[in-house]
Design an enzyme around this catalytic site. Sequence first.
Site, mmCIF file in Angstrom:
data_model
loop_
_atom_site.group_PDB
_atom_site.id
_atom_site.type_symbol
_atom_site.label_atom_id
_atom_site.label_comp_id
_atom_site.label_asym_id
_atom_site.label_seq_id
_atom_site.Cartn_x
_atom_site.Cartn_y
_atom_site.Cartn_z
ATOM 1 N N SER A 92 0.868 -1.172 0.256
ATOM 2 C CA SER A 92 0.234 -0.445 -0.216
ATOM 3 C C SER A 92 1.019 0.797 0.002
ATOM 4 C CB SER A 92 -1.002 0.181 1.274
ATOM 5 O OG SER A 92 -1.949 -1.335 1.550
ATOM 6 N N HIS B 79 -3.719 -0.118 -4.518
ATOM 7 C CA HIS B 79 -2.951 -1.199 -5.186
ATOM 8 C C HIS B 79 -3.352 -0.861 -6.767
ATOM 9 C CE1 HIS B 79 -1.647 -3.969 -1.954
ATOM 10 N NE2 HIS B 79 -1.803 -2.444 -0.872
ATOM 11 N N HIS C 145 -5.213 -9.732 -0.640
ATOM 12 C CA HIS C 145 -5.334 -10.203 1.060
ATOM 13 C C HIS C 145 -6.809 -11.241 1.511
ATOM 14 C CE1 HIS C 145 -3.594 -6.194 0.289
ATOM 15 N NE2 HIS C 145 -3.280 -6.360 1.155
ATOM 16 N N TYR D 257 -8.121 -10.399 3.784
ATOM 17 C CA TYR D 257 -9.078 -9.770 4.544
ATOM 18 C C TYR D 257 -10.782 -9.638 3.915
ATOM 19 C CZ TYR D 257 -6.886 -5.596 3.366
ATOM 20 O OH TYR D 257 -6.078 -4.724 2.765
ATOM 21 N N GLU D 258 -10.134 -10.201 1.817
ATOM 22 C CA GLU D 258 -10.915 -9.292 0.694
ATOM 23 C C GLU D 258 -11.136 -10.692 0.779
ATOM 24 O OE1 GLU D 258 -8.313 -7.221 -2.131
ATOM 25 O OE2 GLU D 258 -7.196 -8.151 -1.540
ATOM 26 N N ALA E 138 3.167 -1.999 4.193
ATOM 27 C CA ALA E 138 2.596 -0.567 4.949
ATOM 28 C C ALA E 138 2.884 -2.248 6.498
ATOM 29 C CB ALA E 138 1.443 -0.476 4.415
ATOM 30 N N MET F 81 -1.010 -7.046 7.267
ATOM 31 C CA MET F 81 -2.060 -7.637 6.691
ATOM 32 C C MET F 81 -1.189 -8.480 5.819
ATOM 33 S SD MET F 81 -5.193 -5.298 8.017
ATOM 34 C CE MET F 81 -4.978 -4.314 9.475
ATOM 35 N N SER F 82 -0.788 -8.600 5.691
ATOM 36 C CA SER F 82 -0.007 -9.000 4.343
ATOM 37 C C SER F 82 1.230 -10.305 4.561
ATOM 38 C CB SER F 82 -0.229 -8.446 3.519
ATOM 39 O OG SER F 82 1.776 -7.422 3.295
ATOM 40 N N ASN G 202 2.936 4.661 10.851
ATOM 41 C CA ASN G 202 1.361 5.218 11.411
ATOM 42 C C ASN G 202 2.680 4.758 13.190
ATOM 43 O OD1 ASN G 202 0.370 2.895 10.556
ATOM 44 N ND2 ASN G 202 -0.525 2.668 12.723
ATOM 45 N N HIS H 57 -6.727 4.102 6.627
ATOM 46 C CA HIS H 57 -6.470 3.852 5.205
ATOM 47 C C HIS H 57 -5.515 4.864 4.942
ATOM 48 C CE1 HIS H 57 -5.065 0.790 2.323
ATOM 49 N NE2 HIS H 57 -5.084 1.393 1.782
#
Length: 277
Positions: free
Chosen positions: A32, A63, A85, A87-88, A115, A212-213, A236, A248
Amino acid sequence: MGAGAARVAADYIRQRVGPAAPAPVCGIVLGSGLGGLADRLVDAVRIPFSHVPGFPTATVAGHAGQLLVGTLADRPVVALAGRFHMYEGHEAALAAFPVRVLHALGAPVYIASNAAGGVRRTFSAGDLMLIADHMNLMFRNPLIGSTEPGDERFPDMSDPYDRDLRARMRAAAQVVGVPLHEGVYCGLLGPTYETPSEVRMLERMGVDAVGMSTVPEVIVARALGMRAVAVSCITNKAAGLSAEKLSHAEVMEAGKAVAGHFEALITEFVRQLPAAS
C-alpha cells in the site's frame, strides 16, 4: 491455486511479453502506497490482474492491480503493483498464488514490501524496517492441503528472510544513504486495525511492526525454494502508542512520503543482484 495454475498464468504472461524476454532476477510485490516503484521500470509491459489467469481483481485503495515486466537498474524484473489479502475474502493459498507465478516465470528471489504499524516505540511514520523474522498470527497457512508439485512438505522456517539478501539490503541502504531498521513483523488477519491491548500483547511478544500481508507469500516462497527478503514501511504508530486515530488514508500518505527512500533502496538492491541462471 497450485503449481499447474501458476504455469498457466506464467505462460500467458510470456505470451504478452514475448518469448525473447530474459528470466527475471527477482519478483517484487509492492504494498500500500509503495506502487511508485513500478514507474521506474523501463520498457514495462503492464498487464491488469484481471487478465492474468487465476488472478482476481485488486480491491484495496493504493493497489494498482497490475503485473509489470520490465527492467529496473538494467536488470529484468517482474513487479506486482498490489497484492491479494485474506481480509478481502481470499484463501491463504490465493493470497500467496502470485509468488507461485513469479517462481514459474523463473524468479529466484522474492522481494516483498508492505505498509505496517510501528509497535517498536522508537519507530516513526516513514521509517523503513528490514524484516528479520515474522510471526504468523493470521492462523492460516497457504500450504494446508495436498502438497503441490515442487513444494517442500515441511519447509524450514528458521531463516525465512535470507541472511545474505538482508546483508545486501543493508549494504544497498548505505550506498543510497537511506536509514534502515531491522525487526520482527507480525501478520494479522485484519481488516480491523489492532486494539491498544492487542498492541501491548504484540510488544511483549517481541514484535516490532504489524500488518495484514506478506507472511503467506513468504511461506510459499520458502516451500518453493525461493530466497525471500522484505521491507516494511512504518506508516503509523500502532494503536495506543499515540493519540492519533488510524486510517487507510494515513497509511497511503505515509507511503507517499517515504516513496523516494523506498524506491532508491530497492533499485540499488536489484542493481546488486546477479543475473538469473
